[in-house]
Motif scaffolding. Sequence first.
Motif: not given
Length: 289
Positions: A261-282
């Motif tokens: 998926n080229s546009t993965p949703g972030l809510e489920g996985i950030e909530t489940a893992t506690g990881k700040n994926i958006s920070k990694s993208i920035i």
Amino acid sequence: MNIAILSRGGGLYSTKSLLRAGEARNHTMEVLDPDHCELLVENGTAILNYQGDMVDDLHAVIPRIGASNTYFGAALVRHFESMGVFTAVTADAIVKSRDKWTSFQILTQAGVAVPKTMLAHAINYEEQLRSFDGNPLIIKLLEGTHGHGVILAQTYQTALATVETLQTAGVKFLLQEFISESNGADIRAIVVDGVVVAAMKRQCKEGDFRSNLHRGGTSEVITLGYEEESLALRAAKALRLGVCGVDILQSSRGPLVLEVNSTPGLEGIETATGKNISKSIIGYLERNK
């Protein structure tokens, strides 16, 4: 940097998470709704107007292109590329990953394991269905998201009736083996710039076979084994996706890539893992601009 998120939904979790992550790194962030973008080429120059104003000060964009807007969304991303703006995901990668059959062809060429899958052909539906030896199979539309457009046919007759209906409606679709040993579970791995930054296991709700959280599935954080991590990274590399979600099924013959998926949703996985994926993208944008 000046960074824009290409999104129709400024209030969506993923969009807001990316905005916060960028602002926390002192970047100037904004949301551009693709529906309000005007694309123009004139005198050998790509020009983009947004709500009447020319956009000429961006350093990077993060595409959040929905399945219903693939054509124009990809054209918009390609326009930014021609303007010299760095894009977290390229237009070519969006188009190729969004078409399930094209993506499977590319993954297979790269040696990435996927389930047995056939591009349905009206001339020999019955022969194609019989090749699954009477086992349950998945009928999947070429474009779909959040588990929509995915049908489990338990019997040959059900499968035949379904494909005849889809064919009559002029819908293109795939036939795919059903991996029963996965027990309604899959793994979602998020890859950013060649690194798996988060992973979770998703389990379907009772009575369903789709593990998507949007369909009522549940999730738990996991640590990927070597095989799963290597598979996710090779899938992302094959499709040339700087940011993506890779869905993996556990089968009796090893892990298989179900979808990228080229546009993965972030809510489920950030909530489940506690990881700040958006920070990694920035961070990915910062390293490449």
